[in-house]
Write an enzyme that holds these catalytic residues in place. Structure first.
Site, PDB file in Angstrom:
ATOM      1  N   GLN A 229       3.133  10.165   1.705  1.00  0.00           N
ATOM      2  CA  GLN A 229       4.029   9.721   1.537  1.00  0.00           C
ATOM      3  C   GLN A 229       4.803   9.791   0.245  1.00  0.00           C
ATOM      4  OE1 GLN A 229       2.736   5.288   2.860  1.00  0.00           O
ATOM      5  NE2 GLN A 229       4.151   4.968   3.215  1.00  0.00           N
TER       6      GLN A 229
ATOM      7  N   HIS B  13      -3.085   0.543   7.395  1.00  0.00           N
ATOM      8  CA  HIS B  13      -1.830   1.031   7.782  1.00  0.00           C
ATOM      9  C   HIS B  13      -1.658   2.408   7.092  1.00  0.00           C
ATOM     10  CE1 HIS B  13       3.302   0.986   7.996  1.00  0.00           C
ATOM     11  NE2 HIS B  13       2.622   1.841   6.612  1.00  0.00           N
ATOM     12  N   GLU B  14      -2.629   2.240   5.791  1.00  0.00           N
ATOM     13  CA  GLU B  14      -2.791   3.437   5.159  1.00  0.00           C
ATOM     14  C   GLU B  14      -3.661   4.431   5.578  1.00  0.00           C
ATOM     15  OE1 GLU B  14       0.052   3.291   2.571  1.00  0.00           O
ATOM     16  OE2 GLU B  14       0.217   1.114   3.118  1.00  0.00           O
TER      17      GLU B  14
ATOM     18  N   CYS C  68       6.994  -0.474   6.764  1.00  0.00           N
ATOM     19  CA  CYS C  68       6.819   0.836   5.911  1.00  0.00           C
ATOM     20  C   CYS C  68       7.541   1.042   4.660  1.00  0.00           C
ATOM     21  CB  CYS C  68       6.571   2.141   6.804  1.00  0.00           C
ATOM     22  SG  CYS C  68       5.538   3.259   6.367  1.00  0.00           S
ATOM     23  N   LEU C  69       7.298   1.769   3.103  1.00  0.00           N
ATOM     24  CA  LEU C  69       7.974   1.802   2.413  1.00  0.00           C
ATOM     25  C   LEU C  69       8.684   3.346   3.031  1.00  0.00           C
ATOM     26  CD1 LEU C  69       5.961   1.205  -0.402  1.00  0.00           C
ATOM     27  CD2 LEU C  69       7.616   0.175   0.072  1.00  0.00           C
TER      28      LEU C  69
ATOM     29  N   GLY D 153       0.922  -1.054  -0.144  1.00  0.00           N
ATOM     30  CA  GLY D 153       0.014  -0.069   0.034  1.00  0.00           C
ATOM     31  C   GLY D 153       0.951   0.606  -0.118  1.00  0.00           C
TER      32      GLY D 153
ATOM     33  N   HIS E 220      -1.812   6.228   8.168  1.00  0.00           N
ATOM     34  CA  HIS E 220      -0.301   7.304   7.401  1.00  0.00           C
ATOM     35  C   HIS E 220      -1.471   9.298   7.278  1.00  0.00           C
ATOM     36  CE1 HIS E 220       3.681   6.203   6.417  1.00  0.00           C
ATOM     37  NE2 HIS E 220       2.968   5.185   6.178  1.00  0.00           N
TER      38      HIS E 220
END
Length: 222
Positions: free
Chosen positions: A51, A130-131, A88-89, A46, A134
């Site tokens: 981000q 998770h997203e 996480c990216l 995701g 963010h």
């Protein structure tokens, strides 16, 4: 459509709650396309608009071959929880067991302004939570228990991107923050004002410890 650099931990945009999408226009379609391309290129499950440095409530996901997006999500979580590995990216290389609801129902809109519902469990539910975090300025390490969060701070310090020139942690070092106190300063960026955490700044070996705000102020312009 393009692959865009992903903002890393320490970038203020990751701690700024995103604004609801109002205009369902060509710009939004380009954003979703960029999110999708960047997510697929990075191999993530995701990716959220912050981000990529965009403060709008939009995310994309790619779980078990299902590719999608959601605008202005509103989540309903199941009561059962599970603790599984999560990464996480924006925090490359970090993976820790993180508690999440097993099931989720996410209601929102498509890029074309049509109502949409994403319902799933396990990995899909985790990705959606998770997203959406963010979009609220929350990172997965905020949800770790204190001991695990401390381990995460150690891994961050030891990561390849930790002391990149011009970055947050280089500024902490240049500001004279003792190594053991960097965890304390960084923790203010991890959970203060997000999940009810409180960080107290003071002295280390008789020397004042720079606050997170002071460290950020030390960052070079641009």
């Amino acid at each position: 459509m393009s692959v865009t650099p992903i903002r890393l931990f320490g970038d203020p945009v990751l701690r700024t709650p995103a604004e609801p999408v109002v205009d369902f226009d060509a710009e939004l379609r380009r954003l979703v396309a960029d999110l999708t391309d960047t997510m697929l290129d990075a191999g993530g499950a995701g990716l959220a608009a912050p981000q990529l440095g965009v403060g709008l409530r939009v995310f994309t996901y790619n779980v078990d071959g299902v590719l999608g997006h959601l605008v202005n999500p509103d989540l309903s979580l199941g009561e059962e929880e599970e603790c599984e590995l999560e990464g996480c990216l924006s925090l490359p290389g970090l993976h820790f067991e993180t508690p999440r609801a097993v099931q989720v129902v996410a209601r929102g809109w498509t890029v074309h302004g049509e109502p949409a519902v994403v319902e799933g469990s396990n990995l899909l539910a985790r990705a959606v939570q998770h997203e959406t975090d963010h979009l609220d300025g929350i990172l997965f390490i905020d949800r770790l228990d204190p001991a695990t969060r401390k381990a995460a701070m150690k891994e961050i310090r030891e990561s390849e991107w930790f002391g990149a020139p011009g970055g947050l942690f280089a500024a902490l070092r240049e500001a004279g923050t003792p190594a053991d106190s960097i965890d304390t300063v960084v923790l203010s960026h991890v959970h203060d004002d997000h999940l009810g955490g409180t960080v107290v700044f003071g002295e280390e070996d008789g020397e004042p410890v720079p606050t997170f705000a002071e460290a950020v102020a030390a960052l070079p312009d641009g």
